[in-house]
Design a protein around this motif. Structure first.
Motif, PDB file in Angstrom:
ATOM      1  N   SER A  52      50.889  52.782  24.724  1.00 37.45           N
ATOM      2  CA  SER A  52      52.332  52.970  24.913  1.00 37.45           C
ATOM      3  C   SER A  52      53.117  51.667  24.931  1.00 37.45           C
ATOM      4  O   SER A  52      54.351  51.689  25.010  1.00 37.45           O
ATOM      5  CB  SER A  52      52.601  53.728  26.222  1.00 37.45           C
ATOM      6  N   TYR A  53      52.432  50.557  24.884  1.00 36.43           N
ATOM      7  CA  TYR A  53      53.095  49.265  25.061  1.00 36.43           C
ATOM      8  C   TYR A  53      52.923  48.333  23.863  1.00 36.43           C
ATOM      9  O   TYR A  53      51.843  48.245  23.277  1.00 36.43           O
ATOM     10  CB  TYR A  53      52.540  48.543  26.290  1.00 36.43           C
ATOM     11  N   SER A  54      53.997  47.600  23.552  1.00 38.06           N
ATOM     12  CA  SER A  54      53.875  46.465  22.645  1.00 38.06           C
ATOM     13  C   SER A  54      53.133  45.363  23.381  1.00 38.06           C
ATOM     14  O   SER A  54      53.143  45.299  24.615  1.00 38.06           O
ATOM     15  CB  SER A  54      55.255  45.963  22.220  1.00 38.06           C
ATOM     16  N   MET A  55      52.481  44.489  22.604  1.00 36.28           N
ATOM     17  CA  MET A  55      51.690  43.425  23.197  1.00 36.28           C
ATOM     18  C   MET A  55      52.001  42.103  22.521  1.00 36.28           C
ATOM     19  O   MET A  55      52.473  42.061  21.368  1.00 36.28           O
ATOM     20  CB  MET A  55      50.195  43.722  23.058  1.00 36.28           C
ATOM     21  N   ASN A  56      51.721  41.025  23.237  1.00 35.54           N
ATOM     22  CA  ASN A  56      52.051  39.691  22.743  1.00 35.54           C
ATOM     23  C   ASN A  56      50.892  38.723  22.940  1.00 35.54           C
ATOM     24  O   ASN A  56      50.070  38.888  23.846  1.00 35.54           O
ATOM     25  CB  ASN A  56      53.243  39.118  23.520  1.00 35.54           C
ATOM     26  N   TRP A  57      50.878  37.699  22.111  1.00 36.64           N
ATOM     27  CA  TRP A  57      50.073  36.504  22.341  1.00 36.64           C
ATOM     28  C   TRP A  57      51.057  35.346  22.548  1.00 36.64           C
ATOM     29  O   TRP A  57      51.940  35.116  21.719  1.00 36.64           O
ATOM     30  CB  TRP A  57      49.157  36.192  21.167  1.00 36.64           C
ATOM     31  N   VAL A  58      50.881  34.646  23.666  1.00 35.34           N
ATOM     32  CA  VAL A  58      51.707  33.494  24.015  1.00 35.34           C
ATOM     33  C   VAL A  58      50.759  32.336  24.277  1.00 35.34           C
ATOM     34  O   VAL A  58      49.737  32.520  24.944  1.00 35.34           O
ATOM     35  CB  VAL A  58      52.563  33.775  25.269  1.00 35.34           C
ATOM     36  N   ARG A  59      51.072  31.149  23.784  1.00 34.45           N
ATOM     37  CA  ARG A  59      50.177  30.015  24.001  1.00 34.45           C
ATOM     38  C   ARG A  59      50.871  28.890  24.738  1.00 34.45           C
ATOM     39  O   ARG A  59      52.101  28.814  24.785  1.00 34.45           O
ATOM     40  CB  ARG A  59      49.593  29.502  22.689  1.00 34.45           C
ATOM     41  N   GLN A  60      50.050  28.039  25.324  1.00 31.26           N
ATOM     42  CA  GLN A  60      50.547  26.896  26.092  1.00 31.26           C
ATOM     43  C   GLN A  60      49.664  25.703  25.814  1.00 31.26           C
ATOM     44  O   GLN A  60      48.514  25.654  26.257  1.00 31.26           O
ATOM     45  CB  GLN A  60      50.560  27.233  27.583  1.00 31.26           C
ATOM     46  N   ALA A  61      50.193  24.751  25.052  1.00 31.37           N
ATOM     47  CA  ALA A  61      49.461  23.517  24.781  1.00 31.37           C
ATOM     48  C   ALA A  61      49.318  22.718  26.072  1.00 31.37           C
ATOM     49  O   ALA A  61      50.136  22.877  26.996  1.00 31.37           O
ATOM     50  CB  ALA A  61      50.191  22.701  23.721  1.00 31.37           C
ATOM     51  N   PRO A  62      48.306  21.881  26.175  1.00 32.41           N
ATOM     52  CA  PRO A  62      48.086  21.109  27.408  1.00 32.41           C
ATOM     53  C   PRO A  62      49.334  20.350  27.847  1.00 32.41           C
ATOM     54  O   PRO A  62      49.907  19.579  27.078  1.00 32.41           O
ATOM     55  CB  PRO A  62      46.962  20.160  27.024  1.00 32.41           C
ATOM     56  N   SER A  69      52.723  35.612  18.652  1.00 31.85           N
ATOM     57  CA  SER A  69      52.701  36.825  17.848  1.00 31.85           C
ATOM     58  C   SER A  69      52.927  38.045  18.729  1.00 31.85           C
ATOM     59  O   SER A  69      52.617  38.015  19.925  1.00 31.85           O
ATOM     60  CB  SER A  69      51.354  36.949  17.118  1.00 31.85           C
ATOM     61  N   SER A  70      53.483  39.098  18.135  1.00 29.28           N
ATOM     62  CA  SER A  70      53.723  40.349  18.850  1.00 29.28           C
ATOM     63  C   SER A  70      53.382  41.521  17.949  1.00 29.28           C
ATOM     64  O   SER A  70      53.489  41.417  16.718  1.00 29.28           O
ATOM     65  CB  SER A  70      55.187  40.455  19.294  1.00 29.28           C
ATOM     66  N   ILE A  71      53.016  42.641  18.579  1.00 25.01           N
ATOM     67  CA  ILE A  71      52.694  43.843  17.823  1.00 25.01           C
ATOM     68  C   ILE A  71      53.191  45.051  18.605  1.00 25.01           C
ATOM     69  O   ILE A  71      53.019  45.122  19.826  1.00 25.01           O
ATOM     70  CB  ILE A  71      51.172  43.928  17.542  1.00 25.01           C
ATOM     71  N   SER A  72      53.818  45.981  17.923  1.00 22.25           N
ATOM     72  CA  SER A  72      54.321  47.170  18.586  1.00 22.25           C
ATOM     73  C   SER A  72      53.175  48.134  18.916  1.00 22.25           C
ATOM     74  O   SER A  72      52.051  47.948  18.465  1.00 22.25           O
ATOM     75  CB  SER A  72      55.364  47.866  17.704  1.00 22.25           C
ATOM     76  N   SER A  73      53.503  49.156  19.666  1.00 20.73           N
ATOM     77  CA  SER A  73      52.465  50.070  20.158  1.00 20.73           C
ATOM     78  C   SER A  73      51.688  50.744  19.023  1.00 20.73           C
ATOM     79  O   SER A  73      50.485  50.970  19.137  1.00 20.73           O
ATOM     80  CB  SER A  73      53.089  51.134  21.059  1.00 20.73           C
ATOM     81  N   SER A  74      52.373  51.041  17.926  1.00 21.21           N
ATOM     82  CA  SER A  74      51.726  51.713  16.803  1.00 21.21           C
ATOM     83  C   SER A  74      51.379  50.755  15.667  1.00 21.21           C
ATOM     84  O   SER A  74      50.980  51.194  14.584  1.00 21.21           O
ATOM     85  CB  SER A  74      52.655  52.801  16.257  1.00 21.21           C
ATOM     86  N   SER A  75      51.555  49.467  15.914  1.00 18.47           N
ATOM     87  CA  SER A  75      51.301  48.416  14.914  1.00 18.47           C
ATOM     88  C   SER A  75      52.303  48.436  13.761  1.00 18.47           C
ATOM     89  O   SER A  75      52.077  47.783  12.740  1.00 18.47           O
ATOM     90  CB  SER A  75      49.872  48.519  14.344  1.00 18.47           C
ATOM     91  N   SER A  76      53.407  49.150  13.927  1.00 19.95           N
ATOM     92  CA  SER A  76      54.383  49.246  12.845  1.00 19.95           C
ATOM     93  C   SER A  76      55.265  48.004  12.758  1.00 19.95           C
ATOM     94  O   SER A  76      55.857  47.721  11.716  1.00 19.95           O
ATOM     95  CB  SER A  76      55.251  50.493  13.033  1.00 19.95           C
ATOM     96  N   TYR A  77      55.389  47.283  13.873  1.00 20.90           N
ATOM     97  CA  TYR A  77      56.182  46.044  13.893  1.00 20.90           C
ATOM     98  C   TYR A  77      55.285  44.897  14.309  1.00 20.90           C
ATOM     99  O   TYR A  77      54.582  44.974  15.322  1.00 20.90           O
ATOM    100  CB  TYR A  77      57.352  46.152  14.861  1.00 20.90           C
TER     101      TYR A  77
END
Lengths: 111, 121
Positions: B31-41, B49-57
């Motif tokens: 039911s949720y969109s998900m994200n990858w967030v990074r943090q350099a040292p 990057s982000s992806i919607s719940s159904s991978s449509s976005y």
């Protein structure tokens, strides 16, 4: 360069109050009531402290409060405690093609 | 308990590849969109990057477009990030973060503990 502008550092003594600002544009902070604040201790993941400008998730101390005026959002921490020492990031929904934008982070030092 | 657990980080040479995984539990992942967030040292947070719940976005930051691929398997409650052609500047802690949707202003509300990716020869 981050999309949202935060001061690099702020400091305060135990018991005092401090405010951290987060300045964006009418395309993000100023255009939506979707601003979040995160607390990050060294070596730890960010933790949501405020969402929708001024709402606190369950379990977050009421010493933390948020507000917004125009293109600038603010996080206020009252009754400073040693455990509040951390880096604080703001984030905003945006009308651009990105899912959201972050501020550069503000290091809070409790003197 | 709502939880996100990343894995797959490590040391890789420039030009190499890694696949990060994020296992979700305690909520209806599909039911949720998900994200990858990074943090350099020593640096701030960067939306990767982000992806919607159904991978449509799907969204990619310009810095990773054409090299990284985000995907999800709702049946396995898992999020992935395939990283190819890695560069030294990709060195960072990579966080998996849930998009809280209307409940939290369409911004991340739950974060994993992060997994370290080091790109070095």
């Amino acid at each position: 360069q981050s999309a949202l502008t935060q001061p690099a550092s702020v400091s305060g003594s135990p018991g005092q109050s401090i405010t951290i600002s987060c300045t964006g544009t009418s395309s993000d902070v100023g255009g939506y009531n979707y601003v979040s604040w995160y607390q990050q201790h060294p070596g730890k993941a960010p933790k949501l402290m405020i969402y929708d400008v001024s709402n606190r998730p369950s379990g977050v101390s009421n010493r933390f409060s948020g507000s917004k005026s125009g293109n600038t959002a603010s996080l206020t921490i009252s009754g400073l405690q040693a455990e509040d020492e951390a880096v604080y990031y703001c984030s905003s929904y945006t009308s651009s093609s990105t899912p959201g934008v972050f501020g550069g982070g503000t290091k809070l030092t409790v003197l | 308990e709502v939880q996100l657990v990343e894995s797959g980080g490590g040391l890789v040479k420039p030009g190499g590849s890694l696949r990060l995984s994020c296992a979700a539990s305690g909520f209806t992942f599909s039911s949720y969109s998900m994200n990858w967030v990074r943090q350099a040292p020593g640096k701030g947070l960067e939306w990767v990057s982000s992806i919607s719940s159904s991978s449509s976005y799907i969204y990619y930051a310009d810095s990773v477009k054409g090299r990284f691929t985000i995907s999800r398997d709702n049946a396995k409650n898992s999020l992935y990030l395939q990283m190819n052609s890695l560069r030294a500047e990709d060195t960072a802690v990579y966080y998996c973060a849930r998009d809280g949707g209307y409940r939290s202003g369409w911004l991340p509300d739950i974060w994993g503990q992060g997994t370290m990716v080091t790109v070095s020869s």
